[in-house]
Design a protein around this motif. Structure first.
Motif, PDB file in Angstrom:
ATOM      1  N   LEU A   1      13.956 -13.754 -13.029  1.00 17.88           N
ATOM      2  CA  LEU A   1      13.039 -12.750 -11.375  1.00 17.88           C
ATOM      3  C   LEU A   1      12.645 -12.030 -11.818  1.00 17.88           C
ATOM      4  N   GLU A   2      12.725 -11.237 -12.701  1.00 14.78           N
ATOM      5  CA  GLU A   2      12.195 -10.646 -13.362  1.00 14.78           C
ATOM      6  C   GLU A   2      10.704 -11.018 -14.003  1.00 14.78           C
ATOM      7  N   LYS A   3      10.490 -12.134 -14.483  1.00 15.80           N
ATOM      8  CA  LYS A   3       9.396 -13.187 -14.712  1.00 15.80           C
ATOM      9  C   LYS A   3       8.741 -13.083 -13.407  1.00 15.80           C
ATOM     10  N   LYS A   4       9.596 -14.246 -12.548  1.00 15.77           N
ATOM     11  CA  LYS A   4       8.917 -13.781 -11.401  1.00 15.77           C
ATOM     12  C   LYS A   4       8.040 -13.088  -9.952  1.00 15.77           C
ATOM     13  N   TYR A   5       8.551 -11.844 -10.686  1.00 12.84           N
ATOM     14  CA  TYR A   5       8.416 -10.513  -9.709  1.00 12.84           C
ATOM     15  C   TYR A   5       7.426  -9.151 -10.613  1.00 12.84           C
ATOM     16  N   SER A   6       7.269 -10.050 -11.368  1.00 13.34           N
ATOM     17  CA  SER A   6       7.356  -9.149 -13.271  1.00 13.34           C
ATOM     18  C   SER A   6       7.098  -7.665 -12.770  1.00 13.34           C
ATOM     19  N   GLU A   7       5.606  -6.685 -12.912  1.00 12.54           N
ATOM     20  CA  GLU A   7       5.809  -5.427 -12.389  1.00 12.54           C
ATOM     21  C   GLU A   7       6.729  -5.063 -11.021  1.00 12.54           C
ATOM     22  N   GLU A   8       7.004  -5.834  -9.890  1.00 18.08           N
ATOM     23  CA  GLU A   8       7.130  -5.538  -8.899  1.00 18.08           C
ATOM     24  C   GLU A   8       8.118  -5.386  -9.281  1.00 18.08           C
ATOM     25  N   TRP A   9       9.291  -5.425  -9.541  1.00 15.54           N
ATOM     26  CA  TRP A   9      10.723  -6.143  -9.999  1.00 15.54           C
ATOM     27  C   TRP A   9      11.649  -5.045 -10.398  1.00 15.54           C
ATOM     28  N   SER A  10      11.100  -3.788 -11.144  1.00 15.18           N
ATOM     29  CA  SER A  10      11.830  -1.866 -10.703  1.00 15.18           C
ATOM     30  C   SER A  10      11.386  -1.964  -9.963  1.00 15.18           C
ATOM     31  N   TYR A  11      11.096  -2.193  -8.669  1.00 11.31           N
ATOM     32  CA  TYR A  11      11.580  -1.393  -7.451  1.00 11.31           C
ATOM     33  C   TYR A  11      12.352  -2.875  -7.197  1.00 11.31           C
TER      34      TYR A  11
ATOM     35  N   SER B   1       1.236  -1.295   0.078  1.00  6.62           N
ATOM     36  CA  SER B   1       0.034   0.267  -0.156  1.00  6.62           C
ATOM     37  C   SER B   1       0.534   1.214  -0.003  1.00  6.62           C
ATOM     38  N   LEU B   2       2.449   1.287   0.119  1.00  8.99           N
ATOM     39  CA  LEU B   2       3.199   2.199   0.513  1.00  8.99           C
ATOM     40  C   LEU B   2       3.552   2.150  -1.038  1.00  8.99           C
ATOM     41  N   SER B   3       4.029   1.664  -1.728  1.00  6.32           N
ATOM     42  CA  SER B   3       4.440   1.757  -3.409  1.00  6.32           C
ATOM     43  C   SER B   3       4.350   2.989  -3.825  1.00  6.32           C
ATOM     44  N   LYS B   4       2.940   3.214  -4.303  1.00  8.22           N
ATOM     45  CA  LYS B   4       2.099   4.943  -4.877  1.00  8.22           C
ATOM     46  C   LYS B   4       3.418   5.831  -4.160  1.00  8.22           C
ATOM     47  N   VAL B   5       3.674   5.369  -2.822  1.00  5.69           N
ATOM     48  CA  VAL B   5       4.164   6.742  -2.388  1.00  5.69           C
ATOM     49  C   VAL B   5       5.940   6.703  -2.191  1.00  5.69           C
ATOM     50  N   GLU B   6       5.862   5.749  -1.988  1.00  6.64           N
ATOM     51  CA  GLU B   6       7.479   5.635  -2.403  1.00  6.64           C
ATOM     52  C   GLU B   6       7.859   5.355  -3.602  1.00  6.64           C
ATOM     53  N   GLY B   7       6.763   5.444  -4.489  1.00  5.29           N
ATOM     54  CA  GLY B   7       7.018   5.603  -6.292  1.00  5.29           C
ATOM     55  C   GLY B   7       7.479   7.391  -6.603  1.00  5.29           C
ATOM     56  N   ALA B   8       6.588   8.212  -5.502  1.00  7.64           N
ATOM     57  CA  ALA B   8       6.420   9.842  -5.789  1.00  7.64           C
ATOM     58  C   ALA B   8       7.427  10.449  -4.477  1.00  7.64           C
TER      59      ALA B   8
END
Length: 672
Positions: free
Chosen positions: A494-504, A370-377
């Motif tokens: 790893l990119e496949k396993k964590y998909s869109e989370e991988w960039s973080y 739930s903190l990921s959007k704020v983390e990105g900002a």
């Protein structure tokens, strides 16, 4: 004693047998437990006769350090220590090895335990249905059963089924079917620990509690060592920990400090009833309260008190602010989580113009995600921050995945590392991994193992599996470079396993590579990595100065923390409480109320709550259909908050009824 108020002083100088101190948020519970220990020491009690227990190493160390600074007696201050329940039990086992042969066993950390369960699943492969059961699920069921002293069936029901109707015949049948699959795996896990002389964290408590409870002579010998047992955060104790403490009630004095309104760890097995019924269940015990709050302004406490007062449970708690009055909490309406993240970070930047520092701000969410959007900002706006909660960096799955390859390079017989590493690759599950390991674990050299794997016809054993290990092993004395090569070789999977989370997640490895530069070998790095995770220092982003950072935290990780300004995310219907929790019944709903209470009481001067306008629209529609009225802010008195809508202050309304909803322009909502 001159620094204590009357309530704190009365608790610290208590002369009875057992005492429970119900210390409300910000009322100085740590100060009181330190004062109690100092009082005992100054009155002649020897340090090794006092056990000071807390739930984290950090808080245990803090209590011990504050105590060392408080006492003036001439004894060796290094003998003053604070411990977790686990380190205390470990100490007891080593002090009395003749009663606890487990003292010489190798401890399993949480990740190692999961790997051991994976091996147990693989060795139970005759029943193909077991391959569908996740090791994390079985480990959670096992741990819950051990810590809550419940049956396997009850643990399965708690972990797998979000329902309060335990008598439903269909649910009973599903639990029984699950038990037939899970029980043999747990048995094999226990056998595996015995064979390999392993002990997990739950065992440490369970073994000591069991021996003390069953053997009176051992109980007399061990409990006679501790005249006083001081327990911090008593509301977080689970039935196993309480069973352990009860062994000391006959000969020792218990001094337990906690807050029933901050009991929020039922998912770990903590039992709210332990503290709520302490006086009724512990003979010769008394109760005292601390209700003068030194942290927050009265307006923040008024809202916090109101939230508790709406509960069907009787907390009988009304905090008063020593600091007096301040500004009202703000209830800020936004469209969605993207606007929420932007608004939160803009408010943080604006506070800098008013003379605040980054560290004056804290952002709280229900989960790490739930903190990921704020983390990105924060990253986008170059706001330095530290992230607490969710999964710490050392425990993160992606880090453990890469370190598994490094562990194998350092120790080819590391069976637990092998099981994790192999299962990362496509087509290799628990059964196949167990088969591969059984073929190579007896070979003598790394080269022989690699050759065996390359010649194997097992599906999934591509050349990438061995090539990665070879490249990592080539830098066995350069752990930073070894990690870099592991990440490069494993990036695709790893990119496949964590998909869109991988960039973080991928950014974490840059931090860890810097940490690894201080070690001379992979083995040295792994030893430091396990013994001293450096979780806090490696979670900071965007600023060289370690102290001046915004804190992003889950509510569960924020206990004990405070900030001048606190931003609480997603205070929406069907988030407080969640729809999932509503299905679990009153106990679960009330724990979520306590979660919100913990979040509110972290704020010192300013409290900002963020709520989505569409969530109000959703609640109104659902209320018409189901009559659901559990939202914690229903009926909120208008004088307790200032409403902010699109940057403008508006008069707040009571509740979320249709007539009040007409004031807002809602986006369309798809109820499908």
């Amino acid at each position: 004693m001159s620094d204590l108020n009357e309530s704190q002083k009365r608790a610290a100088t208590f002369e009875g047998k057992h005492l429970l101190v119900l210390a409300g948020a910000g009322t100085g519970k740590t100060k009181t437990i330190v004062a109690r220990a100092a009082y005992l020491l100054e009155n002649g009690m020897e340090p090794n006769k006092i056990a000071i227990l807390s739930f984290t190493r950090k808080s245990a160390r803090e209590i011990a350090e504050r105590l060392k600074q408080s006492v003036t007696s001439s004894f060796n201050k290094n003998s003053i220590t604070g411990k977790t329940f686990h380190s205390w039990c470990n100490e007891i086992m080593h002090q009395y090895p003749e009663h606890f042969p487990h003292h010489s066993f190798t401890p399993l950390d949480e990740d190692d335990r999961l790997s051991a369960f994976a091996l147990a699943i693989g060795r139970n492969s005759k029943d193909r249905a077991t391959e569908k059961i996740k090791k994390e699920t079985i480990a959670a069921i096992y741990s819950y059963a051990v810590n809550t002293l419940c049956s396997l069936s009850e643990a399965i029901l708690h972990i797998l089924y979000t329902t309060s109707d335990k008598n439903d015949e269909q649910i009973k049948k599903r639990v029984e079917d699950d038990k037939q699959l899970i029980a043999p795996i747990i048995k094999k896990y226990i056998e595996y620990k015995k064979e390999r002389r392993y002990i997990d964290y739950d065992d440490m408590l369970n073994v000591v509690a069991m021996v003390l409870e069953r053997n009176e002579s051992v109980r007399k010998e061990v409990t006679a060592r501790y005249v006083h047992v001081l327990v911090d955060e008593m509301q977080d104790t689970n039935p196993l920990q309480y069973k352990l403490l009860k062994c000391f009630t006959e000969r020792s004095h218990l001094f337990c400090v906690g807050d029933d309104a901050q009991s929020i760890y039922a998912f770990r097995g903590a039992d709210f009833k332990t503290i709520h019924s302490f006086v009724a269940t512990v003979p010769n015990s008394d109760l005292q309260k601390l209700e003068l709050n030194y942290r927050s302004t009265q307006e923040i406490l008024d809202l916090s008190n109101w939230v508790l007062q709406q509960s069907p449970l009787d907390y009988n708690k009304n905090l008063t602010a020593d600091r007096g009055v301040g500004g009202k909490p703000k209830l800020i309406h936004i469209e969605d989580d993207w606007e929420e993240a932007d608004t939160v970070t803009e408010n943080i930047l604006n506070s800098l113009n008013d003379g605040d520092t980054y560290s004056d701000s804290m952002v709280l969410g229900r989960s790490g995600w739930s903190l990921s959007k704020v983390e990105g900002a924060c990253l986008k706006k170059k706001i330095p921050y530290i992230k607490l909660g969710g999964t710490s960096l050392i425990q993160s799955a992606h880090v453990r995945d890469v370190v598994a390859a490094m562990r194998i390079a350092a120790n080819i017989y590391d069976e637990i590392a092998w099981i994790r590493y192999l299962q990362l690759w496509q087509h290799i599950g628990t059964v196949t991994a167990a088969k591969i390991i059984s073929e190579i674990i007896t070979l003598e050299t790394f080269e022989q193992m690699m050759e065996k794997l390359q010649l194997s016809t097992i599906k999934g054993l591509s050349s990438e599996v061995t090539d990665t290990l070879k490249e990592v092993r080539a830098f066995i004395n350069n752990p930073s470079k070894a990690m870099e090569n592991a990440v490069t070789n494993m990036k695709e999977l790893l990119e496949k396993k964590y998909s869109e989370e991988w960039s973080y997640r991928v950014a974490d490895f840059e931090v860890l590579q810097e940490v690894a530069k201080g070690s001379g070998s992979i083995t040295e790095f792994i030893m430091e990595y396990v013994l001293d995770p450096k979780a806090e220092t490696t979670a900071k982003y965007g600023k060289e100065t370690e102290d001046d950072v915004v804190t992003l935290s889950t509510i569960h990780s924020a206990k004990g923390l405070e900030a001048k300004t606190v931003h609480v995310l997603n205070v929406n219907p069907y988030n407080y409480p969640s729809a999932r929790t509503i299905k679990q019944g009153t106990d679960a709903v009330e724990e979520e109320r306590r979660c919100l209470y913990v979040a509110l009481t972290r704020a010192k001067d300013h409290l900002h709550l963020y709520r989505f306008t569409r969530s109000l629209h959703t609640q109104s529609a659902v209320n018409k259909e189901e009559g659901t009225n559990l939202y914690f802010l229903n009926g909120l008195p208008q004088e307790l908050v200032t409403l902010i809508v699109k940057g403008n202050e508006q008069e707040y309304y009571t509740g979320t009824t249709d007539t009040n909803l007409e004031d807002f322009d809602f986006p369309d909502f798809d109820f499908d």
